[in-house]
Design an enzyme around this catalytic site. Structure first.
Site, PDB file in Angstrom:
ATOM      1  N   ASP A  25       0.851  -1.196   0.000  1.00 26.97           N
ATOM      2  CA  ASP A  25       0.000   0.000   0.000  1.00 26.97           C
ATOM      3  C   ASP A  25       0.886   1.246   0.000  1.00 26.97           C
ATOM      4  OD1 ASP A  25       0.885   0.371   2.615  1.00 26.97           O
ATOM      5  OD2 ASP A  25      -0.875  -0.600   3.467  1.00 26.97           O
ATOM      6  N   ASP A  71       1.674   5.321   1.048  1.00 29.02           N
ATOM      7  CA  ASP A  71       1.460   6.460   1.931  1.00 29.02           C
ATOM      8  C   ASP A  71       2.127   7.674   1.309  1.00 29.02           C
ATOM      9  OD1 ASP A  71       0.279   4.904   4.197  1.00 29.02           O
ATOM     10  OD2 ASP A  71       2.235   3.941   4.109  1.00 29.02           O
ATOM     11  N   ASP A  73       8.653   6.525  12.978  1.00 24.92           N
ATOM     12  CA  ASP A  73       9.138   5.579  13.990  1.00 24.92           C
ATOM     13  C   ASP A  73      10.566   5.085  13.711  1.00 24.92           C
ATOM     14  OD1 ASP A  73       8.148   4.168  11.821  1.00 24.92           O
ATOM     15  OD2 ASP A  73       6.761   2.915  12.970  1.00 24.92           O
TER      16      ASP A  73
HETATM   17  P1  ATP Z   1       3.217  -1.610   6.247  1.00 26.20           P
HETATM   18  O1  ATP Z   1       2.229  -0.734   5.519  1.00 26.20           O
HETATM   19  O2  ATP Z   1       4.017  -2.495   5.395  1.00 26.20           O
HETATM   20  O3  ATP Z   1       2.650  -2.278   7.419  1.00 26.20           O
HETATM   21  P2  ATP Z   1       4.360   0.932   6.921  1.00 26.20           P
HETATM   22  O4  ATP Z   1       5.717   1.302   7.420  1.00 26.20           O
HETATM   23  O5  ATP Z   1       3.929   1.550   5.637  1.00 26.20           O
HETATM   24  O6  ATP Z   1       4.338  -0.629   6.855  1.00 26.20           O
HETATM   25  P3  ATP Z   1       2.041   2.155   8.037  1.00 26.20           P
HETATM   26  O7  ATP Z   1       1.299   1.792   9.252  1.00 26.20           O
HETATM   27  O8  ATP Z   1       1.375   2.084   6.719  1.00 26.20           O
HETATM   28  O9  ATP Z   1       3.348   1.261   8.056  1.00 26.20           O
HETATM   29  O10 ATP Z   1       2.599   3.627   8.289  1.00 26.20           O
HETATM   30  C1  ATP Z   1       3.168   4.426   7.254  1.00 26.20           C
HETATM   31  C2  ATP Z   1       4.330   5.228   7.804  1.00 26.20           C
HETATM   32  O11 ATP Z   1       3.856   6.104   8.822  1.00 26.20           O
HETATM   33  C3  ATP Z   1       5.406   4.402   8.482  1.00 26.20           C
HETATM   34  O12 ATP Z   1       6.342   3.922   7.563  1.00 26.20           O
HETATM   35  C4  ATP Z   1       6.017   5.416   9.417  1.00 26.20           C
HETATM   36  O13 ATP Z   1       6.872   6.274   8.732  1.00 26.20           O
HETATM   37  C5  ATP Z   1       4.812   6.202   9.875  1.00 26.20           C
HETATM   38  N1  ATP Z   1       4.212   5.637  11.095  1.00 26.20           N
HETATM   39  C6  ATP Z   1       3.207   4.740  11.174  1.00 26.20           C
HETATM   40  N2  ATP Z   1       2.886   4.459  12.434  1.00 26.20           N
HETATM   41  C7  ATP Z   1       3.707   5.195  13.202  1.00 26.20           C
HETATM   42  C8  ATP Z   1       3.874   5.365  14.602  1.00 26.20           C
HETATM   43  N3  ATP Z   1       3.120   4.675  15.469  1.00 26.20           N
HETATM   44  N4  ATP Z   1       4.829   6.231  15.026  1.00 26.20           N
HETATM   45  C9  ATP Z   1       5.588   6.917  14.150  1.00 26.20           C
HETATM   46  N5  ATP Z   1       5.477   6.804  12.829  1.00 26.20           N
HETATM   47  C10 ATP Z   1       4.551   5.965  12.338  1.00 26.20           C
HETATM   48 MG    MG Z   2       1.992   1.438   4.721  1.00 23.13          MG
END
Ligand code: ATP
Ligand code: MG
Length: 465
Positions: free
Chosen positions: A83, A85, A164
């Site tokens: 996905d 972002d 994070d």
């Molecule tokens: P995936 O979608 O594969 O689970 P992701 O890293 O894209 O992994 P998401 O939950 O989609 O995770 O979040 C997108 C981005 O937002 C993360 O890569 C991070 O940069 C930021 N992020 C998400 N959750 C947090 C958090 N709890 N604290 C700080 N930053 C966050």
């Molecule tokens: Mg993501």
């Protein structure tokens, strides 16, 4: 496909610096590195049309627009992103104005969802430092340091440092296709290291879910935790008790249904996080010799199904996770003189209501989960019409799968599972033969091992198996 990048991985750091000269960032932290298009393997071909549309429309309207987070991390690792972002300097209202198909969601963390058919692109406005005094208190922190709200806008650099892990703070610019690395994320991708940005204990206190994310990414990406990122987890694990159950439910699905559930489970147990999510299941694993194995088998089978792109349901997984506590409570009720069926019902009810204090399981999963438990009592009853009713139950297949796992984990002596396997494959004639066989030996195989000593007054002289 990633040939260029392999080269880049083998000669990191130095070469980048010498070619591009790092732009210096303020405050002694890591320096911003801009990796131009020809030096990285991330291509627009890895991105969905929807993600590109969002980026270009923001860009053409004069805003900054970047892909950030998991999609860039995964592309760099040679995995297809699942996905997308987007990060921008446009406010949620400005984003909403650009996209008819969009909705502002969240209160704690306001973002915009832009929908294209089944695909949703998450658009996030750059966050600033929550401690800055922006006058209107749009960031809030509890006394323990938990971020209650985080809606202070900032610039891209501030946004990066609010993320994070270093590997999640990589930004792909739609303006020139370069990657902006604010926290040495590329170095950590090369070293397969998960490292929180900033002081780990502070970052976990701000948002304890980051502990779960650490474990999830470690399992999914096969990365290790940097020692400083790892160190505070055990002690801070109880902070998870402050997280709203609805948010934890979403996280649980990502933890256990992401294709690496078994490894994730072991890490959660290792760091003392599992007990904060499923306290009764954790207790049951200490008391019942088969309870942990049962969960492992359930996760193994879930991982396998996901790898084979077969459907999985949280109801089955929760049924396995919580079967240990259900059994502990059922046995206790029966010891107090309750007959088995009401004892199971009371136990189920209690386990569910206690679990809901931690993780909210929507009814569409908790009701089938309870059916799967009820059926455990019907599966051994193999007389006449009942067998066919059981066979026709919409949850029969899941209940049968759980029965096989219970036998596999050693809770039950093997036999009943085989009988049901044979019964499902049999023609009418063979089914009748199987029914006769079961009728002749109704209390035969499938009797719970542990129940042999359950009754207070044994009928005969007690004999241990
Ligand atoms: P995936 O979608 O594969 O689970 P992701 O890293 O894209 O992994 P998401 O939950 O989609 O995770 O979040 C997108 C981005 O937002 C993360 O890569 C991070 O940069 C930021 N992020 C998400 N959750 C947090 C958090 N709890 N604290 C700080 N930053 C966050
Ligand atoms: Mg993501």
């Amino acid at each position: 496909m990633f040939k260029g990048f392999t080269r880049f991985l083998q000669s990191p750091g130095e070469r980048l610096k010498s070619l591009f000269g790092p732009e210096t960032s303020s405050g002694g932290g890591p320096e911003l590195r801009i990796i131009p298009r020809q030096e990285h393997p991330v291509s627009r071909q890895h991105f969905s049309d929807a993600a590109l549309k969002v980026l270009y429309r923001l860009h053409n309207a004069g805003y900054e627009a970047y892909l950030v987070g998991g999609c860039i991390r995964d592309s760099l690792l040679g995995r297809m992103p699942k996905d997308f972002d987007v990060a921008t300097d446009a406010t949620p209202e400005q984003v909403k104005e650009l996209f008819r198909n969009s909705r502002i969601i969240g209160r704690r963390f306001r973002i915009v969802h832009v929908r294209f058919g089944r695909e949703v692109i998450e658009v996030t406005t750059f966050r600033g430092k929550p401690s800055d005094d922006h006058g209107d208190h749009i960031a809030q922190q509890s006394d323990e340091g938990l971020l209650l709200r985080d809606n202070v806008w900032g610039d891209i650099q501030e946004d990066a440092l609010r993320r994070d892990f270093t590997i999640n703070a990589l930004y792909y610019s739609i303006a020139d296709f370069s990657i902006h690395d604010f926290a040495d994320g590329v170095r950590d991708i090369e070293a397969r290291t998960l490292r929180l940005i900033g002081d780990p204990a502070t970052r976990y206190r701000e948002d304890p879910v980051r502990m779960l994310r650490a474990v999830r990414f470690a399992a999914k990406l096969d990365f290790h935790l940097d020692p400083a990122t790892e160190a505070p987890i055990h002690e801070l694990a109880p902070l998870l008790l402050q997280i709203p159950p609805a948010r934890l439910f979403d996280e649980i699905l990502k933890l256990f249904m992401g294709g690496h559930g078994l490894e994730t489970f072991h890490l959660l147990r290792h760091y003392g996080l599992f007990a904060m999510l499923f306290p009764e299941a954790d207790e049951a694993m200490a008391e019942l010799p088969w309870a942990e194995r049962l969960v492992e088998l359930a996760l193994e089978s879930t991982d396998r199904r996901i790898a084979e792109e077969r459907p999985v349901t949280p109801a089955f997984l929760f049924a396995a996770l919580l079967w240990g506590p259900v059994q502990l409570r059922q046995v206790a009720h029966e010891r107090d003189g309750m007959p088995p069926i009401p004892a199971l019902q009371a136990a189920s009810q209690q386990v569910v209501s206690r679990q809901l204090q931690h993780i909210s399981i929507p009814k569409r999963f908790s009701l089938p989960m309870r059916d799967i438990w009820d059926l455990q009592q019907r599966l051994p009853m193999r007389r006449g019409r009942r067998v066919y009713q059981t066979r026709e139950h919409p949850r029969f297949r899941a209940a049968y799968d759980l029965l096989l796992l219970r036998e596999g984990a050693g809770e039950l002596a093997p036999g009943l599972g085989d009988w049901w396997t044979a019964f499902q494959q049999a023609d009418e004639h063979e089914q009748r033969r199987l029914l006769d066989k079961a009728g002749a030996n109704p209390a035969g195989s499938g009797a719970p091992r542990k129940r042999k000593r359950r009754r207070r007054k044994p009928r005969g002289p007690s004999s241990d198996s």
